[in-house]
Enzyme design. Sequence first.
Site, short mmCIF file in Angstrom:
data_model
loop_
_atom_site.label_atom_id
_atom_site.label_comp_id
_atom_site.label_asym_id
_atom_site.label_seq_id
_atom_site.Cartn_x
_atom_site.Cartn_y
_atom_site.Cartn_z
N CYS A 162 86.14 103.41 -72.82
CA CYS A 162 85.82 103.18 -74.24
C CYS A 162 85.34 104.49 -74.84
CB CYS A 162 84.73 102.12 -74.34
SG CYS A 162 84.25 101.75 -76.04
N HIS A 205 90.22 94.44 -76.10
CA HIS A 205 89.15 95.43 -76.08
C HIS A 205 88.67 95.72 -77.51
CE1 HIS A 205 87.21 99.21 -74.41
NE2 HIS A 205 87.17 99.41 -75.72
N GLU A 206 89.64 95.95 -78.41
CA GLU A 206 89.28 96.31 -79.79
C GLU A 206 88.71 95.10 -80.54
OE1 GLU A 206 89.11 99.35 -80.26
OE2 GLU A 206 90.36 99.95 -78.58
N HIS A 259 85.14 94.67 -79.95
CA HIS A 259 84.28 95.56 -80.76
C HIS A 259 83.90 94.90 -82.09
CE1 HIS A 259 83.84 99.33 -78.65
NE2 HIS A 259 85.13 99.42 -78.40
ZN LIG Z 1 85.96 100.59 -76.95
#
Ligand SMILES: [Zn+2]
Length: 184
Positions: A93, A135-136, A139
């Site tokens: 990340c 993953h995004e 966030h």
């Molecule tokens: Zn990340």
Amino acid sequence: MAFEDLKIILWPDPRLRKMSVEVEHFDQNLRDLSLRMLELMRESKGVGLAAPQVGLNIRMFVMNPTGQPGDDRVYVNPVLTDATGEEAGEEGCLSLPQINAEILRDRTLHMEGKNVEGQPISETESGYIARVWQHEFDHLNGTLILDRMGEQARMSHRKTLRDLEERYELEHPKKLVKTTKTKR
Ligand SMILES: [Zn+2]
């Protein structure tokens, strides 16, 4: 460009832990922001970057799965559904430099959202792209790979995390005193 001062923020910046809000205006501002995020992502040799990682808590992320200039993608207000299968894979990340860990993700997913022009996106992907989406997307809800890696992996990165905390404390001496509000 309006967003040239933006930079990638690092854990434990509290903005990485906030729930982001939906984008309402698809305007030049949003286009400029997406271009700046793609630029920052490329400079850091990343494959994806979410708006909270530049300190903006809005539901938007950019990615480029191949590194080819024509393959830049912008997802706004994404919704992930119809998950099938599971797959473990290595992830890093840009907000957690030098930390890599095996993360378990859904293998195949459907995505509904908008592009930067506000036009609807409806896609199904498997494997690597589905992994970047997850993953995004995490966030946008304040979730980091730290929350998804095993206890052992977290322990093995203890020193790196401690160094990041010290760096943040040095750079933001007053923020630690405030417990509820974050400065914008
Ligand atoms: Zn990340």
